[in-house]
Design a protein around this motif. Structure first.
Motif, PDB file in Angstrom:
ATOM      1  N   ILE A 222      53.738  16.037  55.736  1.00 39.00           N
ATOM      2  CA  ILE A 222      54.704  17.039  56.191  1.00 39.00           C
ATOM      3  C   ILE A 222      56.087  16.401  56.208  1.00 39.00           C
ATOM      4  N   GLU A 223      57.105  17.209  56.288  1.00 38.65           N
ATOM      5  CA  GLU A 223      58.461  16.741  56.530  1.00 38.65           C
ATOM      6  C   GLU A 223      58.761  16.989  57.993  1.00 38.65           C
ATOM      7  N   ALA A 224      59.487  16.065  58.623  1.00 34.91           N
ATOM      8  CA  ALA A 224      59.827  16.242  60.038  1.00 34.91           C
ATOM      9  C   ALA A 224      61.166  15.578  60.333  1.00 34.91           C
ATOM     10  N   MET A 225      61.836  16.127  61.328  1.00 34.02           N
ATOM     11  CA  MET A 225      63.115  15.592  61.781  1.00 34.02           C
ATOM     12  C   MET A 225      63.141  15.703  63.299  1.00 34.02           C
ATOM     13  N   GLN A 226      63.560  14.648  63.982  1.00 38.06           N
ATOM     14  CA  GLN A 226      63.587  14.691  65.445  1.00 38.06           C
ATOM     15  C   GLN A 226      64.902  15.275  65.935  1.00 38.06           C
ATOM     16  N   TRP A 227      64.804  16.244  66.829  1.00 42.21           N
ATOM     17  CA  TRP A 227      65.976  16.898  67.420  1.00 42.21           C
ATOM     18  C   TRP A 227      66.546  15.979  68.480  1.00 42.21           C
ATOM     19  N   ASP A 228      67.812  15.575  68.305  1.00 41.18           N
ATOM     20  CA  ASP A 228      68.447  14.683  69.272  1.00 41.18           C
ATOM     21  C   ASP A 228      69.581  15.341  70.038  1.00 41.18           C
ATOM     22  N   GLY A 229      69.777  16.635  69.811  1.00 38.53           N
ATOM     23  CA  GLY A 229      70.784  17.380  70.550  1.00 38.53           C
ATOM     24  C   GLY A 229      72.205  17.230  70.034  1.00 38.53           C
ATOM     25  N   THR A 230      72.415  16.523  68.929  1.00 38.39           N
ATOM     26  CA  THR A 230      73.773  16.297  68.433  1.00 38.39           C
ATOM     27  C   THR A 230      74.172  17.335  67.393  1.00 38.39           C
ATOM     28  N   GLY A 231      75.468  17.491  67.250  1.00 38.03           N
ATOM     29  CA  GLY A 231      75.990  18.372  66.221  1.00 38.03           C
ATOM     30  C   GLY A 231      75.646  17.885  64.822  1.00 38.03           C
ATOM     31  N   GLU A 232      75.612  16.566  64.650  1.00 39.53           N
ATOM     32  CA  GLU A 232      75.267  15.998  63.343  1.00 39.53           C
ATOM     33  C   GLU A 232      73.837  16.369  62.963  1.00 39.53           C
ATOM     34  N   ARG A 233      72.905  16.265  63.912  1.00 41.77           N
ATOM     35  CA  ARG A 233      71.521  16.607  63.603  1.00 41.77           C
ATOM     36  C   ARG A 233      71.375  18.104  63.353  1.00 41.77           C
ATOM     37  N   PHE A 234      72.130  18.926  64.101  1.00 44.14           N
ATOM     38  CA  PHE A 234      72.090  20.363  63.873  1.00 44.14           C
ATOM     39  C   PHE A 234      72.544  20.685  62.455  1.00 44.14           C
ATOM     40  N   ALA A 235      73.603  20.017  61.982  1.00 44.38           N
ATOM     41  CA  ALA A 235      74.082  20.223  60.613  1.00 44.38           C
ATOM     42  C   ALA A 235      73.018  19.808  59.601  1.00 44.38           C
ATOM     43  N   GLU A 236      72.304  18.710  59.876  1.00 47.98           N
ATOM     44  CA  GLU A 236      71.224  18.269  58.991  1.00 47.98           C
ATOM     45  C   GLU A 236      70.091  19.301  58.959  1.00 47.98           C
ATOM     46  N   LEU A 237      69.769  19.846  60.125  1.00 50.01           N
ATOM     47  CA  LEU A 237      68.726  20.873  60.190  1.00 50.01           C
ATOM     48  C   LEU A 237      69.139  22.122  59.420  1.00 50.01           C
ATOM     49  N   GLN A 238      70.411  22.509  59.525  1.00 47.48           N
ATOM     50  CA  GLN A 238      70.893  23.684  58.799  1.00 47.48           C
ATOM     51  C   GLN A 238      70.814  23.460  57.294  1.00 47.48           C
ATOM     52  N   GLN A 239      71.133  22.240  56.869  1.00 46.99           N
ATOM     53  CA  GLN A 239      71.045  21.927  55.447  1.00 46.99           C
ATOM     54  C   GLN A 239      69.584  21.934  54.992  1.00 46.99           C
ATOM     55  N   TRP A 240      68.708  21.421  55.827  1.00 45.77           N
ATOM     56  CA  TRP A 240      67.284  21.321  55.522  1.00 45.77           C
ATOM     57  C   TRP A 240      66.612  22.695  55.461  1.00 45.77           C
ATOM     58  N   GLY A 241      66.892  23.533  56.457  1.00 44.47           N
ATOM     59  CA  GLY A 241      66.189  24.808  56.577  1.00 44.47           C
ATOM     60  C   GLY A 241      66.968  26.023  56.128  1.00 44.47           C
ATOM     61  N   GLY A 242      68.259  25.869  55.918  1.00 46.15           N
ATOM     62  CA  GLY A 242      69.109  27.004  55.585  1.00 46.15           C
ATOM     63  C   GLY A 242      70.038  27.309  56.748  1.00 46.15           C
ATOM     64  N   LEU A 243      71.204  27.822  56.447  1.00 50.32           N
ATOM     65  CA  LEU A 243      72.244  28.002  57.462  1.00 50.32           C
ATOM     66  C   LEU A 243      71.841  28.939  58.590  1.00 50.32           C
ATOM     67  N   ASP A 244      71.000  29.900  58.340  1.00 49.45           N
ATOM     68  CA  ASP A 244      70.642  30.881  59.366  1.00 49.45           C
ATOM     69  C   ASP A 244      69.275  30.625  59.986  1.00 49.45           C
ATOM     70  N   THR A 245      68.690  29.461  59.738  1.00 50.63           N
ATOM     71  CA  THR A 245      67.336  29.204  60.214  1.00 50.63           C
ATOM     72  C   THR A 245      67.294  28.827  61.686  1.00 50.63           C
ATOM     73  N   PHE A 246      68.115  27.870  62.102  1.00 50.88           N
ATOM     74  CA  PHE A 246      68.069  27.352  63.467  1.00 50.88           C
ATOM     75  C   PHE A 246      69.276  27.833  64.263  1.00 50.88           C
ATOM     76  N   VAL A 247      69.090  27.990  65.575  1.00 49.11           N
ATOM     77  CA  VAL A 247      70.147  28.450  66.477  1.00 49.11           C
ATOM     78  C   VAL A 247      70.149  27.545  67.702  1.00 49.11           C
ATOM     79  N   ILE A 248      71.340  27.298  68.255  1.00 47.08           N
ATOM     80  CA  ILE A 248      71.475  26.526  69.492  1.00 47.08           C
ATOM     81  C   ILE A 248      71.560  27.497  70.665  1.00 47.08           C
ATOM     82  N   GLU A 249      70.818  27.209  71.731  1.00 49.51           N
ATOM     83  CA  GLU A 249      70.857  27.999  72.955  1.00 49.51           C
ATOM     84  C   GLU A 249      71.318  27.080  74.081  1.00 49.51           C
ATOM     85  N   SER A 250      72.436  27.409  74.717  1.00 49.72           N
ATOM     86  CA  SER A 250      72.920  26.617  75.850  1.00 49.72           C
ATOM     87  C   SER A 250      72.288  27.139  77.125  1.00 49.72           C
TER      88      SER A 250
END
Length: 96
Positions: free
Chosen positions: A11-39
């Motif tokens: 499988i492919e996996a990426m650990q969520w570390d709460g940073t903006g950089e990782r969020f950008a990596e996740l968006q690139q990996w899954g697509g811009l509309d795939t993941f959302v941040i909830e405060s």
């Protein structure tokens, strides 16, 4: 009773570390509309609330939340789902 073993699947996996950089990596990996941040605010019992971000992960079963430290896994059919670090460590080994 019969016993079963999981088939070996990469499988492919990426650990969520709460940073903006990782969020950008996740968006690139899954697509811009795939993941959302909830405060989210937590009460500290009389003091100011503490804020933290959770990642919203769309899964085949609906939206799930990933906390900092959780792993985001892309499954064999391209689906995403979060996994707690202890379960991830017990289930997966890194492929060289």
């Amino acid at each position: 009773m019969k016993r079963y073993r999981k088939k070996p699947v990469e499988i492919e996996a990426m650990q969520w570390d709460g940073t903006g950089e990782r969020f950008a990596e996740l968006q690139q990996w899954g697509g811009l509309d795939t993941f959302v941040i909830e405060s989210v605010a937590t009460s500290t019992g009389g003091g100011d609330p503490r804020w933290f971000d959770r990642l919203i992960v769309p899964t085949l079963e609906g939206e799930m939340r990933a906390d900092k430290g959780d792993w985001i896994i892309r499954g064999v059919k391209g689906e995403f789902y979060p996994c707690k670090p202890d379960i991830f460590a017990a289930t997966y080994n890194e492929v060289e």
